[in-house]
Design an enzyme around this catalytic site. Structure first.
Site, PDB file in Angstrom:
ATOM      1  N   ASN A  83      -7.321  -2.914  14.256  1.00  0.00           N
ATOM      2  CA  ASN A  83      -8.718  -3.182  13.916  1.00  0.00           C
ATOM      3  C   ASN A  83      -8.859  -4.412  13.015  1.00  0.00           C
ATOM      4  O   ASN A  83      -9.910  -4.638  12.435  1.00  0.00           O
ATOM      5  CB  ASN A  83      -9.343  -1.955  13.235  1.00  0.00           C
ATOM      6  CG  ASN A  83      -8.622  -1.586  11.939  1.00  0.00           C
ATOM      7  OD1 ASN A  83      -7.698  -2.288  11.515  1.00  0.00           O
ATOM      8  ND2 ASN A  83      -9.045  -0.499  11.307  1.00  0.00           N
ATOM      9  N   GLU A 131      -9.598  -2.136   5.276  1.00  0.00           N
ATOM     10  CA  GLU A 131     -10.198  -1.747   6.552  1.00  0.00           C
ATOM     11  C   GLU A 131     -11.505  -2.515   6.796  1.00  0.00           C
ATOM     12  O   GLU A 131     -12.133  -3.011   5.852  1.00  0.00           O
ATOM     13  CB  GLU A 131     -10.505  -0.241   6.518  1.00  0.00           C
ATOM     14  CG  GLU A 131      -9.264   0.645   6.395  1.00  0.00           C
ATOM     15  CD  GLU A 131      -8.489   0.793   7.714  1.00  0.00           C
ATOM     16  OE1 GLU A 131      -8.186  -0.226   8.365  1.00  0.00           O
ATOM     17  OE2 GLU A 131      -8.175   1.937   8.078  1.00  0.00           O
ATOM     18  N   HIS A 169      -7.140  -4.993  10.230  1.00  0.00           N
ATOM     19  CA  HIS A 169      -6.882  -4.796   8.795  1.00  0.00           C
ATOM     20  C   HIS A 169      -5.609  -5.509   8.357  1.00  0.00           C
ATOM     21  O   HIS A 169      -4.705  -5.737   9.156  1.00  0.00           O
ATOM     22  CB  HIS A 169      -6.876  -3.307   8.405  1.00  0.00           C
ATOM     23  CG  HIS A 169      -5.662  -2.533   8.814  1.00  0.00           C
ATOM     24  ND1 HIS A 169      -5.674  -1.160   8.981  1.00  0.00           N
ATOM     25  CD2 HIS A 169      -4.377  -2.902   9.077  1.00  0.00           C
ATOM     26  CE1 HIS A 169      -4.464  -0.749   9.324  1.00  0.00           C
ATOM     27  NE2 HIS A 169      -3.669  -1.775   9.388  1.00  0.00           N
ATOM     28  N   ASP A 194       0.811  -1.217   0.000  1.00  0.00           N
ATOM     29  CA  ASP A 194       0.000   0.000   0.000  1.00  0.00           C
ATOM     30  C   ASP A 194       0.844   1.267   0.000  1.00  0.00           C
ATOM     31  O   ASP A 194       2.058   1.225   0.203  1.00  0.00           O
ATOM     32  CB  ASP A 194      -0.958  -0.006   1.208  1.00  0.00           C
ATOM     33  CG  ASP A 194      -0.295  -0.525   2.486  1.00  0.00           C
ATOM     34  OD1 ASP A 194       0.934  -0.427   2.601  1.00  0.00           O
ATOM     35  OD2 ASP A 194      -1.020  -1.026   3.366  1.00  0.00           O
TER      36      ASP A 194
END
Ligand code: PGA
Length: 247
Positions: free
Chosen positions: A136, A143, A138, A67
């Site tokens: 979280n 996400e 990811h 990313d």
């Protein structure tokens, strides 16, 4: 799924670097999927040491990063291109033309996403994908959401991700709000996946990822379906796993 619980972060880093080195020894022209963030730092230090000891040769290796932040130039110290250069690429004999990261500056983010998926396909897919895990759940910047997204895509970063990454910037306001991330296809089509997780703060989400329901609200849970997943986690990160997986 194979779970390796290590004594500490140093051991995690060494073990992960050894598995990556093994992959390169077995296939010198491997395509490696690489990750950024705090977790891989020790792994990149160990890989650099293995290179300095003549135990690993990157000359035929190709890399594809997961990313990049939208709007960030590669020479911006907050960019993942800069991170990779500082922490791995500039220390080993990898050829710059073989190091691929989505461009944060592309005029059309959508076109850049399509280009990246084509590139993954032209390169024959990823031999080994290194992953960290977000607080979280990811992976990459996939996400939590209502659906899994297969293709490389542009994503709005959650507030929890922006806060977690603020430590790499001088303030929260400076953390970009959008990123381009490889989607679940690129990741799940990798022949081998190495998920590396450290620290107590990740222990509950790691349990959910590995043993909870597979759901896009915990994106990493999709890894339960991968046929060749190795998890390397330190004792702190393993502390909420079933007892047979604890250190
Ligand atoms: P970290 O991030 O390694 O900095 O904890 C992992 C991630 O967000 O994927």
């Amino acid at each position: 799924m194979k779970i390796i619980c290590t004594k500490d972060y140093e051991d995690l880093s060494r073990k992960a670097a050894e598995l990556i080195a093994e992959q390169i020894l077995l296939k010198p022209d491997s395509v490696l999927g690489l990750a950024t963030g705090g977790t891989p730092l020790g792994i990149y230090r160990c890989l650099t040491q293995l290179y300095r000891n003549d135990q690993i040769d990157f000359s035929s290796v190709t890399t594809l990063n997961l990313d990049e932040y939208v709007g960030m130039a590669p020479d911006n110290p907050g960019s993942y291109a800069y991170f990779m250069e500082q922490n791995l690429f500039s220390h080993v004999n990898i050829s710059p033309e073989r190091c691929h990261i989505p461009s944060g500056l592309a005029k059309s983010a959508d076109a850049e996403c399509r280009r990246y998926d084509q590139l993954i396909s032209v390169l024959g897919g990823i031999d080994l994908q290194l992953l960290g895990l977000g607080n979280n759940g990811h992976i990459g910047f996939n996400e939590p959401s209502d659906t899994f997204t297969a293709a490389t895509h542009c994503v709005a970063l959650s507030e929890s991700t922006r806060s977690a990454n603020a430590r790499f910037f001088s303030s929260l306001e400076e953390v970009p709000t959008q990123a381009i991330t490889m989607g679940m296809n690129g990741i799940m089509n990798a022949k081998q996946i190495l998920l590396c997780v450290s620290e107590t703060s990740k222990s509950e989400i790691l349990r959910e990822v590995l043993f909870g329901p597979v759901t896009p609200s915990v994106p990493g849970s999709v890894l339960q379906y991968h046929p060749n997943l190795t998890v390397i986690a330190d004792a702190d990160a393993c502390s909420c796993l079933p007892s047979e997986y604890r250190y």
